[in-house]
Design an enzyme around this catalytic site. Structure first.
Site: not given
Lengths: 330, 361
Positions: A63, A163, A193-194, A216, A302
């Site tokens: 992603h 990420d 994706e997130e 990922d 994140h």
């Protein structure tokens, strides 16, 4: 390759607004693919090769969207209240800087009266240096991303958006290194994706693959007081067994571990008690798709400073190349 | 806008007939899964204006109005026709029913409300202990749905568990506003009925009156598959929480505000909206001097959440009418906001062109 990663991580692309990162990736891979197109949601879908007798149609998903913020209110003094795009812990935000799509930058803080506990996102705001609603250059609905430069620590790298720009890098380098595969390969740089693996839903439907592999990051446990999980930095790519959205298909797992054994690439088994990746969506396409995920152990996932091990990255490229280069038995 | 149809059109106004239609639609019962009565009114209203009309397996009513040009843009407009309400779970005694909530209703909004129950719409109330007999401690507790009962009075042998109930609020017009139990989303239904009647001839209109939105966008999950739209608009009614804060601080989380025009979505819990369509809608508003607001991003969702992920993906926008007190017995909407919403959607159909979707998303 680190230069490429540097550019990938620093290129703007929060969920739903991936145009800039997509354009960059498209230019990077166009010479190496047979067919490329962008779908209705903005997924970049590149085909390499055609299916030969012992080959499969394989979807590889990385992603390209990143976490971000969206302006939700401009108050009378010009402070920009925000909503999160993706799963962000407010604790990682204080003093962080964000950059909106129109170039406006500012600092994130929270209503200080309420700072005796973890604030809710509704208490966070961005100070862009405006003094009133009228002179604030940001409007409700504008999107921004966290600002944090790429940091090369030799054996490890740190940046915002590793990420999943690290997955994008691995997919790009694998795509370049594949020469003569029996498989028809669809490299998909997915959107959104997130916010709920959305790009993978529509792209997997369109491709209708025999097998799906997401690339990922996963949570590394080797930090003080870290999660009780298996993956650590530097011990190789992670073969996902499960997360909260996916039980990896046993034959996909076997394809990964067999490839690692053939090439003597170190690997780790990953059992994640939470979260999910694009593979969680790919498995549900049409009548179902055997799916798995190749993960890179990552610290501080994140947060605006995510860290991965460079050997893991190089080994992930070798492993993914080996998986895709050979016939897969499902 | 583009060269082929950039002439501004005359915008329609809201007529008394439309408000009358909304009154009928709002008063009728149509809780998620039981939309039959609403479907029947819609069917009567649009028969003769559409080329095909189907009720699908989930209860969606989907109409197709063909274009008069070759290879037209196929445009889906979805408006959910279900409303939140109740289902009877068990008959405790003659006239006393346990019930559960269908869709998102705050338990604090239940006690003491009149309801209409079952196929015959028998009147009842959600009973509450009178204040005289409640201790202070009891009054501070929220009455959970488990402790509440619907009381229809005895003589209810025809009412069975499994039947539905709704709030009994009758639609009223109050000055510049309307008030009703099911403005969410009969206001979208009424709008879509009018849009069908006045649809431009160069587009193929797929009008989906969807079922079961309030319990998880279920009708909208299957609705796009029948006709494969190129682009979708979702019209709905959305909460406005725009009253001043109790401590006079600035209200920063109102979602939408009344009197600010239609609410265009940028992002919600289920969808990152297609910004080509957002730009299209906002520039239409500017060209027509229609006031508009961007609904504050955050949780919540509309049928768009299911529609935009259908098949290969469908570029989707959401435009809602703001209203106060959503999912309670009485929602209030400003007529002007509805009219501006109707005008924006009319203009959006009139100027819609495939070129909008050729730009980079």
């Amino acid at each position: 390759m680190k230069n490429l990663l540097n550019t990938l991580t620093q290129t703007f692309g929060p969920s739903g607004y991936e145009k800039e990162i997509r354009n960059f990736i498209q230019k990077e891979i166009e010479p190496f693919v047979d067919e490329i197109h962008i779908d209705a949601l903005g997924n970049l879908i590149a085909r390499k090769g055609v299916q030969k007798e012992d080959g499969k149609r394989i979807m590889i998903s990385a992603h390209m969207d990143e976490l971000g913020v969206m302006a939700s209110h401009i108050d009378k003094d010009g402070f920009v209240y925000i909503a999160f795009i993706g799963g962000i812990n407010p604790l990682t935000c204080f003093g962080s800087r964000v950059k909106f799509m129109n170039g406006t930058e500012g600092v994130v803080y929270a209503e200080t009266k309420k700072m005796n506990k973890i604030p809710d996102v509704t208490q966070l705001f961005v100070d862009v240096g405006a003094s009133s609603k009228d002179n604030c250059p940001v409007k409700v609905g504008d999107v921004g991303v966290f600002v944090r430069p790429f940091l090369d620590l030799e054996s490890r790298v740190v940046s915002k958006a590793l990420d999943d720009r690290i997955g994008c890098l691995i997919a790009i380098e694998t795509l370049k290194s594949i020469k003569d595969s029996p498989n028809e390969l669809y490299f998909v740089f997915t959107v959104q994706e997130e916010v709920g693996v959305r790009g993978a839903v529509t792209s997997a439907y369109a491709i209708d693959p025999d097998m799906g592999i997401a690339v990922d990051v996963t949570i590394a446990s080797d930090v003080p007081g870290g999660e009780q999980l298996n993956p650590v930095l530097g011990k190789g790519p992670c073969v996902k067994v499960k997360d909260s959205m996916l039980i990896s298909h046993s034959m996909v797992i076997k394809a990964m571990t067999d490839a690692a054994d053939r090439k003597e690439i170190p690997y780790q088994m990953e059992v994640l008690r939470f979260a999910g990746t694009d593979a969680g969506a790919i498995q549900f396409a049409r009548s179902g798709v055997p799916s798995g995920c190749l993960s890179v152990a990552c610290r501080y996932v994140h947060s605006p400073s995510e860290m991965v091990d460079w050997d893991d990255v190089e080994n992930s490229i070798r492993l993914l190349t080996e998986i895709l280069d050979k016939p897969v038995i499902l | 806008m583009n060269n082929t149809n950039d002439q501004l059109i005359d915008l329609p106004v809201l007529t008394d007939e439309m408000i009358g239609l909304l009154e009928t639609l709002s008063n009728i019962a149509g809780v998620s899964g039981n939309e039959i009565a609403v479907r029947s009114i819609i069917r009567d209203s649009i028969t003769g204006f559409v080329d095909e009309l189907h009720t699908d397996a989930l209860g969606n009513l989907i109409a197709l109005k063909k274009a008069k040009v070759e290879k037209p843009l196929k445009v889906l407009i979805a408006a959910h026709m279900d409303e939140v309400g109740f289902m009877l779970v068990e008959k405790e005694s003659d006239g006393i029913f346990r019930f559960k909530v269908i869709g998102g209703i705050d338990e604090r909004a239940l006690a003491g409300k009149p309801v209409q129950v079952g196929k015959k719409q028998k009147p009842g109330v959600i009973g509450a202990c009178p204040v005289h007999l409640s201790t202070r401690e009891e009054r501070e507790r929220i009455l959970s749905v488990d402790t509440l009962r619907i009381d229809t009075g005895p003589g209810t042998s025809e009412i069975q568990p499994g039947e539905y109930a709704t709030f009994a609020t009758k639609f009223i017009r109050m000055g510049q506003s309307v008030c009703g139990k099911a403005l969410d989303n009969r206001i979208g239904v009424a709008t879509l009925i009018e849009l069908i009647k006045n649809c431009p001839e160069n587009i193929e209109l797929i009008a989906a009156f969807t079922a079961q939105e309030e319990i998880g966008l279920r009708g909208a999950t299957v609705a796009p598959f029948r006709y494969d739209p190129d682009v979708a608009f979702v019209i709905d009614c959305t909460p406005a929480n725009d009253q001043p804060a109790w401590d006079q601080s600035e209200n920063t989380h109102y979602k939408t505000k009344l009197n600010q025009g239609p609410a265009i979505y940028a992002s919600d819990g289920r969808t990152m909206y297609d910004h080509r369509l957002i730009r299209y809608l906002t520039s239409l508003c500017e060209n027509y001097a229609i006031p508009y607001q961007i609904r504050q991003p955050g949780p919540g969702g509309t049928d768009a959440g299911a529609i935009h992920l259908s098949k290969n993906g469908i570029p989707t926008a959401s435009v809602s009418v703001p209203g106060r007190y959503a999912h309670t017995a009485a929602m209030i909407v400003r007529i002007a906001d509805w009219e501006k919403h109707f005008q924006l959607m009319t203009a959006a159909l009139a100027h819609l062109h495939a070129d909008i979707l050729k730009a980079d998303r």
